[in-house]
Structures are given as structure tokens and as C-alpha cells.
Design a protein around this motif. Structure first.
Motif, PDB file in Angstrom:
ATOM      1  N   THR A  58      40.145  55.858  74.122  1.00 52.70           N
ATOM      2  CA  THR A  58      40.790  56.320  75.352  1.00 52.70           C
ATOM      3  C   THR A  58      40.983  57.835  75.373  1.00 52.70           C
ATOM      4  OG1 THR A  58      42.986  55.943  74.406  1.00 52.70           O
ATOM      5  CG2 THR A  58      42.005  54.131  75.683  1.00 52.70           C
ATOM      6  N   ALA A  59      40.737  58.487  74.276  1.00 50.74           N
ATOM      7  CA  ALA A  59      40.886  59.946  74.207  1.00 50.74           C
ATOM      8  C   ALA A  59      39.753  60.628  74.962  1.00 50.74           C
ATOM      9  CB  ALA A  59      40.874  60.397  72.755  1.00 50.74           C
ATOM     10  N   PRO A  60      40.028  61.804  75.524  1.00 49.18           N
ATOM     11  CA  PRO A  60      38.943  62.571  76.138  1.00 49.18           C
ATOM     12  C   PRO A  60      37.852  62.798  75.099  1.00 49.18           C
ATOM     13  CG  PRO A  60      41.066  63.572  76.620  1.00 49.18           C
ATOM     14  CD  PRO A  60      41.314  62.494  75.609  1.00 49.18           C
ATOM     15  N   THR A  61      36.620  62.527  75.473  1.00 44.45           N
ATOM     16  CA  THR A  61      35.535  62.539  74.497  1.00 44.45           C
ATOM     17  C   THR A  61      34.347  63.339  74.988  1.00 44.45           C
ATOM     18  OG1 THR A  61      36.218  60.349  73.731  1.00 44.45           O
ATOM     19  CG2 THR A  61      34.005  61.063  73.133  1.00 44.45           C
ATOM     20  N   LEU A  62      33.809  64.140  74.109  1.00 46.34           N
ATOM     21  CA  LEU A  62      32.602  64.912  74.349  1.00 46.34           C
ATOM     22  C   LEU A  62      31.588  64.492  73.294  1.00 46.34           C
ATOM     23  CD1 LEU A  62      31.045  67.355  75.610  1.00 46.34           C
ATOM     24  CD2 LEU A  62      32.181  68.764  73.853  1.00 46.34           C
ATOM     25  N   VAL A  63      30.420  64.072  73.728  1.00 43.76           N
ATOM     26  CA  VAL A  63      29.345  63.708  72.814  1.00 43.76           C
ATOM     27  C   VAL A  63      28.266  64.770  72.957  1.00 43.76           C
ATOM     28  CG1 VAL A  63      27.596  61.984  72.207  1.00 43.76           C
ATOM     29  CG2 VAL A  63      29.849  61.244  73.039  1.00 43.76           C
ATOM     30  N   VAL A  64      28.002  65.488  71.876  1.00 41.23           N
ATOM     31  CA  VAL A  64      26.995  66.553  71.879  1.00 41.23           C
ATOM     32  C   VAL A  64      25.847  66.122  70.991  1.00 41.23           C
ATOM     33  CG1 VAL A  64      26.540  68.976  71.335  1.00 41.23           C
ATOM     34  CG2 VAL A  64      28.794  68.304  72.203  1.00 41.23           C
ATOM     35  N   HIS A  65      24.636  66.298  71.501  1.00 42.45           N
ATOM     36  CA  HIS A  65      23.460  65.885  70.742  1.00 42.45           C
ATOM     37  C   HIS A  65      22.335  66.867  71.003  1.00 42.45           C
ATOM     38  CE1 HIS A  65      20.641  63.157  68.794  1.00 42.45           C
ATOM     39  NE2 HIS A  65      21.668  62.407  68.478  1.00 42.45           N
ATOM     40  N   GLY A  66      21.522  67.095  70.007  1.00 45.06           N
ATOM     41  CA  GLY A  66      20.351  67.947  70.178  1.00 45.06           C
ATOM     42  C   GLY A  66      19.172  67.150  70.690  1.00 45.06           C
ATOM     43  N   ALA A  82      27.673  56.673  76.807  1.00 54.50           N
ATOM     44  CA  ALA A  82      27.744  55.605  77.810  1.00 54.50           C
ATOM     45  C   ALA A  82      28.736  54.519  77.405  1.00 54.50           C
ATOM     46  CB  ALA A  82      26.353  54.993  78.015  1.00 54.50           C
ATOM     47  N   ALA A  83      28.934  54.328  76.112  1.00 60.16           N
ATOM     48  CA  ALA A  83      29.838  53.288  75.634  1.00 60.16           C
ATOM     49  C   ALA A  83      31.307  53.699  75.677  1.00 60.16           C
ATOM     50  CB  ALA A  83      29.464  52.894  74.202  1.00 60.16           C
ATOM     51  N   ILE A  84      31.586  54.993  75.740  1.00 60.29           N
ATOM     52  CA  ILE A  84      32.967  55.483  75.730  1.00 60.29           C
ATOM     53  C   ILE A  84      33.389  55.772  77.169  1.00 60.29           C
ATOM     54  CG2 ILE A  84      34.530  57.288  74.906  1.00 60.29           C
ATOM     55  CD1 ILE A  84      32.530  57.707  72.561  1.00 60.29           C
ATOM     56  N   PRO A  85      34.397  55.085  77.668  1.00 56.88           N
ATOM     57  CA  PRO A  85      34.813  55.297  79.055  1.00 56.88           C
ATOM     58  C   PRO A  85      35.152  56.766  79.339  1.00 56.88           C
ATOM     59  CG  PRO A  85      35.940  53.397  78.116  1.00 56.88           C
ATOM     60  CD  PRO A  85      35.220  54.088  76.986  1.00 56.88           C
ATOM     61  N   GLY A  86      34.503  57.321  80.352  1.00 55.90           N
ATOM     62  CA  GLY A  86      34.787  58.679  80.781  1.00 55.90           C
ATOM     63  C   GLY A  86      34.233  59.778  79.895  1.00 55.90           C
ATOM     64  N   ALA A  87      33.443  59.437  78.892  1.00 60.50           N
ATOM     65  CA  ALA A  87      32.917  60.457  77.982  1.00 60.50           C
ATOM     66  C   ALA A  87      31.938  61.369  78.707  1.00 60.50           C
ATOM     67  CB  ALA A  87      32.224  59.806  76.787  1.00 60.50           C
TER      68      ALA A  87
END
Length: 140
Positions: A58-66, A82-87
């Protein structure tokens, strides 16, 4: 190896990498060990599909990928986001599987923006709490 997995868009700092490798070599007494890599691979194998757990974040999430990551395909970063709500998902062009100096400023900007978007305030130094007075002994 680093030239291979690091991506072409963000070259490593060879002097910094050499200093890191030298310090590691000296710390281990010159005994190379594959144990840390083996533990990482074992952990990956044992973890299995974590999609259900990711959906509970539920935490604000940023997914960074190269987009040039040869160890974890970029689709893995997209699937994680896509699996983390609101990421929020950011794919960095030219980045591989290494945090080279050229990408660090971008990562700082992205994480700072995430914190600002979600109301984070700059850290403050807490006011010290005075230590309690030592107990006094009563006369016997």
C-alpha cells in the motif's frame, strides 16, 4: 562482466569499480568466493511467484528498470509495477543491471518526486528528550 550487464547508455566509473573490487579482494584475503552469488540465486529460486504479495503493498511505489537489463528482462519491471496498486513504472533507456554514476542523478530525481507527490517532508532533527533523573535512595 560489468561492461556486459551494465548497459551501454551508462558506462561504469572504472576507477570506482576497480577501487571497490580491490577493497573486496583485500577484505576477503584474496580468496574469491561464489557463495554470495550462489545465495542470491538460491533466494531467487526459492521465492517463487510473489505477485499476490505485491498486490498487498500500500506504500507509494516506484519501480525503476533499465531497458537494457540482460539479467532481469524489462518485462519483469513492468509486471512488478502492474502488480502493485498505484505503482509508477519508469524504464530508463540505456540502463542495464548496474547503477552506474550517469543514472544516479535520475534515480535521485525520481525518488524525490515520489516523496514530494506523497507529502513527504524533509527530515528534521528531533528535539532531544532529557534523561530522567536518577532514582534517589530512601533512608533505611
Amino acid at each position: 562482466m560489468l561492461a556486459h550487464i551494465g548497459g551501454r547508455g551508462f558506462p561504469p566509473d572504472e576507477a570506482a569499480e576497480r577501487a571497490w573490487a580491490t577493497a573486496l579482494w583485500e577484505r576477503t584475503g584474496g580468496r574469491p568466493s561464489g557463495a554470495p552469488v550462489a545465495r542470491q540465486i538460491d533466494a531467487i529460486r526459492a521465492s517463487g511467484d510473489r505477485t499476490a504479495e505485491l498486490r498487498r503493498i500500500t506504500a507509494p511505489t516506484l519501480v525503476v528498470h533499465g531497458d537494457r537489463d540482460l539479467l532481469v528482462h524489462p518485462s519483469g519491471g513492468r509486471a512488478t509495477a502492474a502488480a502493485i496498486p498505484g505503482a509508477r513504472h519508469v524504464e530508463i533507456a540505456g540502463m542495464g543491471h548496474h547503477l552506474a554514476p550517469g543514472v544516479l542523478d535520475r534515480l535521485v530525481d525520481l525518488t524525490t518526486a515520489l516523496a514530494r507527490t506523497h507529502g513527504a517532508r524533509p527530515a528534521t532533527t528531533p528535539t532531544p528528550t532529557p534523561a530522567p533523573a536518577p532514582p534517589t535512595e530512601e533512608p533505611a
